[in-house]
Design an enzyme around this catalytic site. Structure first.
Site, PDB file in Angstrom:
ATOM      1  N   SER A 299       8.592  -0.095 -10.662  1.00 38.46           N
ATOM      2  CA  SER A 299       9.085  -0.064  -9.285  1.00 38.46           C
ATOM      3  C   SER A 299       9.564  -1.471  -8.956  1.00 38.46           C
ATOM      4  CB  SER A 299       7.969   0.359  -8.333  1.00 38.46           C
ATOM      5  OG  SER A 299       8.428   0.345  -6.995  1.00 38.46           O
TER       6      SER A 299
ATOM      7  N   GLN B 253       8.778   4.126  -0.336  1.00 37.69           N
ATOM      8  CA  GLN B 253       8.387   5.499  -0.628  1.00 37.69           C
ATOM      9  C   GLN B 253       7.794   5.601  -2.032  1.00 37.69           C
ATOM     10  OE1 GLN B 253      11.448   8.455   0.392  1.00 37.69           O
ATOM     11  NE2 GLN B 253      12.243   6.972   1.846  1.00 37.69           N
ATOM     12  N   GLU B 254       8.408   4.906  -2.986  1.00 38.25           N
ATOM     13  CA  GLU B 254       7.836   4.865  -4.343  1.00 38.25           C
ATOM     14  C   GLU B 254       6.430   4.302  -4.303  1.00 38.25           C
ATOM     15  OE1 GLU B 254      11.861   3.857  -6.937  1.00 38.25           O
ATOM     16  OE2 GLU B 254      10.154   2.504  -7.035  1.00 38.25           O
ATOM     17  N   LEU B 255       6.279   3.188  -3.593  1.00 37.12           N
ATOM     18  CA  LEU B 255       4.981   2.523  -3.515  1.00 37.12           C
ATOM     19  C   LEU B 255       3.924   3.442  -2.903  1.00 37.12           C
ATOM     20  CD1 LEU B 255       3.248  -0.008  -3.871  1.00 37.12           C
ATOM     21  CD2 LEU B 255       4.030  -0.731  -1.601  1.00 37.12           C
TER      22      LEU B 255
ATOM     23  N   ILE C 110       2.928   5.891  -5.491  1.00 33.28           N
ATOM     24  CA  ILE C 110       2.117   5.232  -6.523  1.00 33.28           C
ATOM     25  C   ILE C 110       0.681   5.059  -6.034  1.00 33.28           C
ATOM     26  CG2 ILE C 110       1.767   3.029  -7.715  1.00 33.28           C
ATOM     27  CD1 ILE C 110       4.915   2.896  -7.895  1.00 33.28           C
TER      28      ILE C 110
END
Length: 176
Positions: free
Chosen positions: A34, A102-104, A107
């Site tokens: 990321s 949003q990725e974080l 995750i």
């Protein structure tokens, strides 16, 4: 810490990826990267990605440029879910990207639900700026609060995810 030392650390951690329960989804990648493309895509992240691939570590790196305001793709969320580990390259403009945030958040969700390993790399940023959301992180969130004034719950989720990742043991790269 050098790129070689980081690569070696990730390689050693990847040896533990073999143990997964039969109930879980099959994992497609050892590592999900990321990162904020405009900050590190053609520099640090590309070098890290190539070093991992050269070591035989299956690594997911999204190479698409993502349009502003477009929702994160289901394929990207699935890639996170099907990775054993996430390496998050936190750079100056990471928090300005809603995609990165949003990725974080995904995750962090995977870290809590299935104990995904997460390694933050503080790339030319101070971990306390990430944790306390000061500097460029404060600027980014001020804009997010205006843009998403009708959905501040998402903004709070992103803030919490950044605090959580900043509290993890990670690597701080300031030079080179």
């Amino acid at each position: 810490m050098s790129l070689y030392a980081l690569e070696s650390e990730l390689y050693l951690q990847s040896a533990d990826f073999e143990s997964e329960s039969e109930d879980s989804e099959p994992e497609e990648h050892d590592v999900f990267l990321s990162f904020r493309g405009e900050d590190t895509r053609n520099t640090f992240t590309d070098h890290l990605y190539q070093a991992l691939v050269d070591k035989g570590i299956s690594t997911f790196k999204d190479d698409e440029k993502i349009g502003i305001g477009k929702p994160i793709s289901p394929e990207l969320l699935l890639a996170i879910e099907r990775s054993s580990m996430a390496v998050i390259v936190l750079s100056r403009n990471y928090a300005s990207s809603t995609w990165c945030l949003q990725e974080l958040a995904k995750i962090i969700e995977c870290m809590k639900e299935r104990e995904m390993r997460v390694l933050p790399i503080f790339y030319h940023v101070d971990p306390s700026d990430v944790r306390n959301q000061t500097g460029t992180f404060a600027d980014a969130f001020a804009k997010h609060e205006i843009r998403f004034e009708k959905n501040l719950e998402n903004v709070q989720t992103w803030r919490n995810a950044l605090r959580e990742v900043a509290n993890l043991s990670g690597r701080h790269l300031q030079n080179g």
